[in-house]
Design an enzyme around this catalytic site. Structure first.
Site, short mmCIF file in Angstrom:
data_model
loop_
_atom_site.label_atom_id
_atom_site.label_comp_id
_atom_site.label_asym_id
_atom_site.label_seq_id
_atom_site.Cartn_x
_atom_site.Cartn_y
_atom_site.Cartn_z
N ASP A 1 3.48 9.02 -10.98
CA ASP A 1 4.82 9.32 -11.31
C ASP A 1 5.09 10.48 -12.35
O ASP A 1 6.13 11.10 -12.22
CB ASP A 1 5.34 7.98 -12.30
CG ASP A 1 5.48 6.64 -11.41
OD1 ASP A 1 5.84 6.99 -10.06
OD2 ASP A 1 5.78 5.47 -11.99
N ASP B 1 0.93 -1.33 0.08
CA ASP B 1 0.10 -0.03 -0.05
C ASP B 1 0.85 1.15 0.12
O ASP B 1 1.97 1.26 0.99
CB ASP B 1 -1.09 -0.18 1.22
CG ASP B 1 -2.16 0.97 0.88
OD1 ASP B 1 -2.85 0.93 -0.26
OD2 ASP B 1 -2.40 1.68 1.73
N SER B 2 0.58 2.17 -0.91
CA SER B 2 1.50 3.25 -1.09
C SER B 2 0.45 4.53 -1.19
O SER B 2 -0.50 4.26 -1.42
CB SER B 2 2.41 2.96 -2.41
OG SER B 2 3.07 2.00 -2.41
N HIS C 1 10.74 4.72 -3.03
CA HIS C 1 9.85 4.41 -1.94
C HIS C 1 9.83 2.63 -1.96
O HIS C 1 10.16 1.96 -1.08
CB HIS C 1 8.65 5.17 -1.78
CG HIS C 1 7.65 5.24 -3.15
ND1 HIS C 1 8.62 5.81 -4.08
CD2 HIS C 1 6.76 4.66 -3.39
CE1 HIS C 1 7.48 5.55 -5.32
NE2 HIS C 1 6.37 4.83 -4.93
N ARG C 2 9.37 2.25 -3.00
CA ARG C 2 9.06 1.01 -3.19
C ARG C 2 10.25 0.07 -3.09
O ARG C 2 10.51 -0.86 -2.36
CB ARG C 2 8.12 0.50 -4.39
CG ARG C 2 7.82 -0.90 -4.54
CD ARG C 2 6.62 -1.13 -5.50
NE ARG C 2 5.48 -0.39 -5.26
CZ ARG C 2 4.96 0.71 -5.91
NH1 ARG C 2 5.61 1.44 -6.57
NH2 ARG C 2 3.96 1.39 -5.34
N GLY D 1 0.29 5.92 -12.14
CA GLY D 1 -0.13 6.82 -11.05
C GLY D 1 0.52 8.36 -11.06
O GLY D 1 0.31 9.15 -12.26
P1 IMP Z 1 -2.39 1.79 -3.66
O1 IMP Z 1 -1.05 1.43 -2.99
O2 IMP Z 1 -2.60 1.07 -5.00
O3 IMP Z 1 -3.39 2.08 -2.85
O4 IMP Z 1 -1.98 3.27 -4.24
C1 IMP Z 1 -2.56 4.58 -4.12
C2 IMP Z 1 -2.57 5.40 -5.26
O5 IMP Z 1 -1.10 5.75 -5.15
C3 IMP Z 1 -2.78 4.65 -6.70
O6 IMP Z 1 -3.52 5.60 -7.42
C4 IMP Z 1 -1.50 4.35 -7.20
O7 IMP Z 1 -1.53 4.45 -8.80
C5 IMP Z 1 -0.47 5.60 -6.49
N1 IMP Z 1 0.77 5.20 -6.52
C6 IMP Z 1 1.20 4.01 -5.64
N2 IMP Z 1 2.52 3.77 -5.89
C7 IMP Z 1 2.94 4.56 -6.98
C8 IMP Z 1 4.05 5.12 -7.38
O8 IMP Z 1 5.18 4.38 -7.13
N3 IMP Z 1 4.31 5.92 -8.31
C9 IMP Z 1 3.01 6.65 -8.72
N4 IMP Z 1 2.13 6.40 -8.06
C10 IMP Z 1 1.86 5.64 -7.18
#
Ligand code: IMP
Length: 235
Positions: A143, A65-66, A168-169, A141
């Site tokens: 990026d 989750d990000s 971050h990932r 997302g």
């Molecule tokens: P989730 O972790 O899938 O809930 O992501 C939440 C939102 O952040 C989503 O719209 C993802 O596309 C965006 N997101 C998650 N990780 C990244 C990333 O590494 N880069 C850009 N957007 C991100």
């Protein structure tokens, strides 16, 4: 070791599998979603998800989750990142930031690994700034609007390998790899111990009766088996 990465996001899978390519871990993509609660911390989202996934998924798994946290917006969108990306998109974020000179932001990833009966979480962060306009075709997302510290390009202008050097990932995966190394060492130790136990029990048949009749130290004997050391394997 096989780990299922449960995500509907092909971009996340590409990044994590590139990062783990050289590791002795086989990462397989389980392309399915899971319920995500609305809460104040990414970690809580994963812990809740795990309560359902533990019953539904056999074997070890990984979930991610990000979120993007923009300081001038009081950490928005943060835990609402997925919803905001869908509703406002990058253009909406750029509108909210129009005229704002303080553009500091950070991405955060939390990974949850279920291995056996255990859950462990790993964190990674990447600081940077919000660009003035969307740039680049890579990634996913947010990026195209995020410029990591020390760079002039957005994440979307980088290859997966370039993003993986600083993201971050990638940092969360590095913490995960350190844990794999620990698990590996534990597994090696357990294997070595059980081999030693096996060798020792063979040796035991050669031990003369006088020696065999000596009573072992309490820690040397478990379940009738003579152990050379106390370890989980012996117990
Ligand atoms: P989730 O972790 O899938 O809930 O992501 C939440 C939102 O952040 C989503 O719209 C993802 O596309 C965006 N997101 C998650 N990780 C990244 C990333 O590494 N880069 C850009 N957007 C991100």
């Amino acid at each position: 070791m096989t780990i299922q990465f449960i995500t509907t996001n092909a971009g996340k899978f590409a990044e994590v599998s590139e990062k783990l390519a050289a590791a002795s871990v086989k990462l397989v993509h389980l392309d399915r979603g899971y319920p995500e609660i609305q809460t104040d911390r990414l970690e809580k989202v994963l812990k809740y998800a795990a309560t359902g996934l533990d019953d539904e998924v056999k074997g070890d798994y990984l979930i991610d989750d990000s979120g993007l946290f923009i300081e001038a917006l009081g950490s928005f969108p943060g835990v609402y990142s997925a919803f905001v990306q869908k509703k406002l998109g990058n253009r909406g974020i750029l509108k909210l930031m129009a005229g704002e000179r303080y553009r500091a932001a950070f991405f955060e990833t939390v990974l949850l690994l279920r291995q056996g009966e255990e859950h462990e979480v790993f964190h990674g962060q990447c600081r940077g700034t919000i660009a003035d306009a969307e740039r680049g075709k890579g990634g996913f997302g947010y990026d195209p609007i995020f410029i990591p510290e020390g760079e002039t390009r957005t994440f979307a202008e980088m290859t997966v390998a370039e993003k993986n050097k600083i993201s971050h990932r990638a940092r969360a995966v590095q913490a995960l790899q350190a844990a794999f190394a620990r698990f590996g060492q534990q597994a090696d130790t357990a294997e070595a111990d059980s081999a030693e136990v096996g060798a020792d029990s063979e040796d035991a048949s050669d031990v003369d009766s006088a020696e065999a009749s000596e009573s072992p130290e309490p820690w040397q004997s478990f379940g009738g088996q003579r152990c050379v050391s106390v370890s989980k394997t012996c117990i």
